[in-house]
Design a protein around this motif. Structure first.
Motif, short mmCIF file in Angstrom:
data_model
loop_
_atom_site.label_atom_id
_atom_site.label_comp_id
_atom_site.label_asym_id
_atom_site.label_seq_id
_atom_site.Cartn_x
_atom_site.Cartn_y
_atom_site.Cartn_z
N PHE A 104 0.83 -1.21 0.00
CA PHE A 104 0.00 0.00 0.00
C PHE A 104 0.87 1.26 0.00
O PHE A 104 0.63 2.19 -0.77
N VAL A 105 1.86 1.27 0.87
CA VAL A 105 2.70 2.46 1.04
C VAL A 105 3.42 2.81 -0.26
O VAL A 105 3.53 3.99 -0.62
N TYR A 106 3.91 1.81 -0.98
CA TYR A 106 4.67 2.07 -2.21
C TYR A 106 3.84 1.80 -3.47
O TYR A 106 4.40 1.70 -4.56
N GLY A 107 2.53 1.72 -3.31
CA GLY A 107 1.65 1.49 -4.45
C GLY A 107 1.12 2.77 -5.04
O GLY A 107 1.66 3.86 -4.82
N SER A 108 0.04 2.65 -5.78
CA SER A 108 -0.57 3.82 -6.41
C SER A 108 -2.02 3.92 -5.98
O SER A 108 -2.31 3.90 -4.78
N SER A 109 -2.94 4.00 -6.91
CA SER A 109 -4.35 4.15 -6.57
C SER A 109 -4.96 2.83 -6.10
O SER A 109 -4.55 1.75 -6.55
N VAL A 110 -5.93 2.95 -5.20
CA VAL A 110 -6.71 1.78 -4.79
C VAL A 110 -8.17 2.06 -5.14
O VAL A 110 -8.65 3.19 -5.01
N GLY A 111 -8.86 1.00 -5.58
CA GLY A 111 -10.27 1.16 -5.95
C GLY A 111 -11.11 0.02 -5.43
O GLY A 111 -12.03 -0.43 -6.11
N SER A 112 -10.80 -0.42 -4.22
CA SER A 112 -11.52 -1.54 -3.62
C SER A 112 -12.24 -1.11 -2.36
O SER A 112 -11.75 -0.22 -1.64
N PRO A 113 -13.36 -1.74 -2.05
CA PRO A 113 -13.95 -1.53 -0.73
C PRO A 113 -12.98 -2.01 0.35
O PRO A 113 -12.10 -2.83 0.09
N ILE A 114 -13.14 -1.50 1.56
CA ILE A 114 -12.25 -1.85 2.66
C ILE A 114 -12.19 -3.36 2.87
O ILE A 114 -11.11 -3.92 3.12
N SER A 115 -13.31 -4.04 2.71
CA SER A 115 -13.35 -5.49 2.94
C SER A 115 -12.48 -6.26 1.95
O SER A 115 -12.01 -7.36 2.25
N GLN A 116 -12.24 -5.68 0.76
CA GLN A 116 -11.46 -6.37 -0.26
C GLN A 116 -10.02 -5.86 -0.36
O GLN A 116 -9.23 -6.37 -1.16
N LEU A 117 -9.69 -4.87 0.47
CA LEU A 117 -8.35 -4.28 0.40
C LEU A 117 -7.24 -5.28 0.72
O LEU A 117 -6.22 -5.32 0.01
N PRO A 118 -7.38 -6.13 1.77
CA PRO A 118 -6.30 -7.09 2.04
C PRO A 118 -6.00 -8.02 0.87
O PRO A 118 -4.82 -8.28 0.57
N SER A 119 -7.03 -8.52 0.19
CA SER A 119 -6.79 -9.42 -0.94
C SER A 119 -6.12 -8.69 -2.10
O SER A 119 -5.30 -9.26 -2.83
N LEU A 120 -6.45 -7.39 -2.28
CA LEU A 120 -5.78 -6.60 -3.31
C LEU A 120 -4.30 -6.42 -2.98
O LEU A 120 -3.43 -6.57 -3.84
N LEU A 121 -4.02 -6.14 -1.69
CA LEU A 121 -2.64 -5.88 -1.27
C LEU A 121 -1.81 -7.14 -1.11
O LEU A 121 -0.62 -7.06 -0.81
N ASP A 122 -2.42 -8.29 -1.31
CA ASP A 122 -1.64 -9.54 -1.38
C ASP A 122 -0.74 -9.52 -2.62
O ASP A 122 0.26 -10.23 -2.68
#
Length: 202
Positions: A104-122
């Protein structure tokens, strides 16, 4: 009268000092430059004749793609880390490991609901463009975009807000974004557009 031949001397320049300075400058720029991760979406912005430049630092970007999905981003890894801590306080159910935080810290934009954020950041930030994100909710009952905006301003009080919307995005979606901002007493923001040539009569 005889011609006088002036002996020409070759000029020798010592380039050692210039080469040293060049390498020092190159090293400085390499060490201080912050490389941005690729954006997970492509936004084809509309054109306008406004030539106001967006500053390069302290930027919060709310993006809307052609499918009317909303994405959120804030620059500077230090501010992103603080933002993530703020959001984890707001959403205690958001549990992330060290690797996910780093993404997350070194990424760019996020477009996921909070509930799906961990799976995105995997996944590493470079892989986010291959993952289909649902967009950040802006429902009246659960306006997560509003929380991202508020916590982003807490992370960096000097942040400037920009909206980057695709030319084919629907107006009601842009209206929701603007309404989310105004409901939080944010009335100053920039719309990112492509610069087109001004008409000659202006």
């Amino acid at each position: 009268m005889p011609k006088v031949n002036i002996k020409r001397k070759s000029t020798v320049l010592d380039m050692t000092a210039m080469v040293d300075v060049s390498f020092l400058l190159l090293t400085f720029f390499i060490m201080t430059t912050q490389f941005r991760s690729p954006e997970p979406i492509v936004v084809d912005t509309p054109s306008s004749i406004s030539d106001t430049k967006v500053p390069e630092m302290d930027i919060m970007t709310i993006s809307v793609d052609k499918e009317d999905k909303i994405y959120f981003s804030i620059d500077n890894p230090k501010h992103r880390e603080t933002l993530l801590d703020n959001m984890r306080s707001k959403y205690p159910q958001l549990q992330l490991n060290a690797n996910q935080k780093k993404h997350f810290v070194y990424g760019s934009s996020v477009g996921s609901p909070i509930s799906q954020l961990p799976s995105l950041l995997d996944h590493a930030p470079a892989e986010h463009s291959n993952i289909k994100q649902e967009g950040i909710p802006t429902d009246s009952t659960d306006n997560q975009l509003g929380n991202w905006i508020v916590q982003g301003r807490f992370a960096n009080p000097n942040v400037r807000i920009t909206i980057k919307a695709d030319a084919s995005a629907k107006y009601p979606t842009i209206k929701k974004v603007i309404k989310t901002l105004t409901e939080r007493n944010i009335n100053k923001f920039n719309l990112i557009t492509d610069l087109e040539e001004k008409p000659k009569n202006l």
